[in-house]
Design an enzyme around this catalytic site. Sequence first.
Site, PDB file in Angstrom:
ATOM      1  N   ASP A 127       0.812  -1.228   0.000  1.00  0.00           N
ATOM      2  CA  ASP A 127       0.000   0.000   0.000  1.00  0.00           C
ATOM      3  C   ASP A 127       0.846   1.280   0.000  1.00  0.00           C
ATOM      4  O   ASP A 127       0.343   2.352  -0.319  1.00  0.00           O
ATOM      5  CB  ASP A 127      -0.916   0.025   1.230  1.00  0.00           C
ATOM      6  CG  ASP A 127      -1.815  -1.188   1.313  1.00  0.00           C
ATOM      7  OD1 ASP A 127      -2.125  -1.776   0.261  1.00  0.00           O
ATOM      8  OD2 ASP A 127      -2.210  -1.567   2.431  1.00  0.00           O
ATOM      9  N   MET A 169      -5.866  -2.617  -4.855  1.00  0.00           N
ATOM     10  CA  MET A 169      -5.797  -2.516  -3.397  1.00  0.00           C
ATOM     11  C   MET A 169      -5.193  -1.168  -2.980  1.00  0.00           C
ATOM     12  O   MET A 169      -5.025  -0.281  -3.805  1.00  0.00           O
ATOM     13  CB  MET A 169      -4.983  -3.679  -2.843  1.00  0.00           C
ATOM     14  CG  MET A 169      -5.714  -5.004  -2.871  1.00  0.00           C
ATOM     15  SD  MET A 169      -4.698  -6.305  -2.128  1.00  0.00           S
ATOM     16  CE  MET A 169      -5.925  -7.590  -1.892  1.00  0.00           C
ATOM     17  N   GLY A 170      -4.847  -1.058  -1.711  1.00  0.00           N
ATOM     18  CA  GLY A 170      -4.245   0.185  -1.224  1.00  0.00           C
ATOM     19  C   GLY A 170      -4.798   0.636   0.107  1.00  0.00           C
ATOM     20  O   GLY A 170      -4.410   1.672   0.629  1.00  0.00           O
ATOM     21  N   GLU A 222      -9.556   0.364  -3.806  1.00  0.00           N
ATOM     22  CA  GLU A 222     -10.588  -0.340  -3.009  1.00  0.00           C
ATOM     23  C   GLU A 222     -11.206   0.546  -1.926  1.00  0.00           C
ATOM     24  O   GLU A 222     -12.354   0.366  -1.549  1.00  0.00           O
ATOM     25  CB  GLU A 222      -9.997  -1.597  -2.375  1.00  0.00           C
ATOM     26  CG  GLU A 222      -8.853  -1.292  -1.398  1.00  0.00           C
ATOM     27  CD  GLU A 222      -8.230  -2.516  -0.763  1.00  0.00           C
ATOM     28  OE1 GLU A 222      -8.670  -3.637  -1.024  1.00  0.00           O
ATOM     29  OE2 GLU A 222      -7.268  -2.331   0.023  1.00  0.00           O
ATOM     30  N   GLN A 276      -2.151  -8.880  -6.943  1.00  0.00           N
ATOM     31  CA  GLN A 276      -1.210  -7.766  -6.734  1.00  0.00           C
ATOM     32  C   GLN A 276      -0.111  -8.068  -5.724  1.00  0.00           C
ATOM     33  O   GLN A 276       0.912  -7.411  -5.693  1.00  0.00           O
ATOM     34  CB  GLN A 276      -1.957  -6.551  -6.178  1.00  0.00           C
ATOM     35  CG  GLN A 276      -2.740  -5.816  -7.185  1.00  0.00           C
ATOM     36  CD  GLN A 276      -3.884  -5.043  -6.546  1.00  0.00           C
ATOM     37  OE1 GLN A 276      -3.802  -3.848  -6.407  1.00  0.00           O
ATOM     38  NE2 GLN A 276      -4.952  -5.722  -6.174  1.00  0.00           N
TER      39      GLN A 276
HETATM   40  O1  F6P Z   1      -2.259  -4.074   3.342  1.00  0.00           O
HETATM   41  C1  F6P Z   1      -2.126  -4.875   2.210  1.00  0.00           C
HETATM   42  C2  F6P Z   1      -3.475  -5.289   1.697  1.00  0.00           C
HETATM   43  O2  F6P Z   1      -3.270  -6.060   0.532  1.00  0.00           O
HETATM   44  C3  F6P Z   1      -4.454  -4.156   1.431  1.00  0.00           C
HETATM   45  O3  F6P Z   1      -4.199  -3.481   0.236  1.00  0.00           O
HETATM   46  C4  F6P Z   1      -5.762  -4.895   1.469  1.00  0.00           C
HETATM   47  O4  F6P Z   1      -6.842  -4.041   1.828  1.00  0.00           O
HETATM   48  C5  F6P Z   1      -5.536  -5.935   2.523  1.00  0.00           C
HETATM   49  O5  F6P Z   1      -4.140  -6.106   2.639  1.00  0.00           O
HETATM   50  C6  F6P Z   1      -6.171  -7.265   2.224  1.00  0.00           C
HETATM   51  O6  F6P Z   1      -5.960  -8.100   3.293  1.00  0.00           O
HETATM   52  P1  F6P Z   1      -6.250  -9.661   3.295  1.00  0.00           P
HETATM   53  O7  F6P Z   1      -5.198 -10.330   2.479  1.00  0.00           O
HETATM   54  O8  F6P Z   1      -6.171 -10.035   4.719  1.00  0.00           O
HETATM   55  O9  F6P Z   1      -7.609  -9.857   2.689  1.00  0.00           O
END
Ligand code: F6P
Length: 344
Positions: A127, A169-170, A222, A276
């Site tokens: 992120d 994502m982000g 997102e 990603q």
């Molecule tokens: O912090 C990294 C990240 O990929 C975010 O961009 C995303 O909102 C979150 O983690 C997703 O988390 P998980 O893999 O637990 O669903």
Amino acid sequence: MAHIAILTGGGDCPGLNAVIRAVVRRADGHGHTVIGFRNGWAGALEGDAVELTPQSTAGILPRGGTILGTSRTNPYAEPDGGERVRRTLGVEHVEALIAIGGEDTLGVARRLGGEGVNVIGVPKTIDNDLNGTDFTFGFQTAVQIATDAIDRLHTTAESHHRVIVLEVMGRHTGWIATYSGMAGGADAILVPERPFDIDEVCDRLRRRHAAGRTFSIVVVAEGAQPAQGGGLTVSKVGSTDQFGHTRLGGIAVTLEGEIERRTGFESRMTILGHVQRGGTPTAYDRVLATRFGVAAVDAVTRGDFGRMVALHGSAIVPVELDEALREPKLLDPELYETAEVFFG
Ligand code: F6P
């Protein structure tokens, strides 16, 4: 000579293994020994550790994920969690702890530091939302993957004369969206830092199509949100983790429907998701991760604890964990204004 423990916490991220390898190799060169806790803070709570040597970490530099495993476990979610981690560190005779993670993992490290543990942080997250460092490792790889996706989506958008919405994502920042959107030539980029007006987005697409283009690419982070009163609501989907973060995702579904309904342009969406974070890190991230790993061990050797290794310009420097965790690093407005030049 010190006995060092490392752990990788939070979401997996390209470059984690490069940091582990660098820590182990530099530690070996300085006469330190290293163990790794499995699955982030869960391993530190449970005393689940493995010895790490140059031999056992050979060949991991280009591998995505983390050989140690990870989790979103927060030891402080349990009343005696901090004490249990400190007990494990005592049992394992750990003299320094290198925590590789984002704001949550490093937040736990800072708290342990306040309780007397010798901690060093390494900034990891796709992120890029950590303060105190120009870039986190993993971000560049995620941007490259998202850019490749935009390039591929372009061909379908162009052939079918469609609007394609790509969700990246982000979390609550638009770094990945803006960098990949700029690199991929997106016609609109929607980020959390700038609540968007759906009417404006649609007007922009209409103007573009009126000027003769028959397709458009919209990149949405997102965590992007519609402006209040814009006549668009986005429902929150996911569950909440031990650090209080709600799972994000799905805004592209709303946008696909709304854009098609309002403009009449055939629309499709793609949610890139964990693609990603997957696969091999870019050369840039391997180098950055390696430099961070070496610098983290150098900080241990100097006894320079309570810090995070960081990138400032082209130099690796130590910064206070407090500075890194002050607040999330939001998107640079100047960067977004440059991206906007190419919208519509
Ligand atoms: O912090 C990294 C990240 O990929 C975010 O961009 C995303 O909102 C979150 O983690 C997703 O988390 P998980 O893999 O637990 O669903």
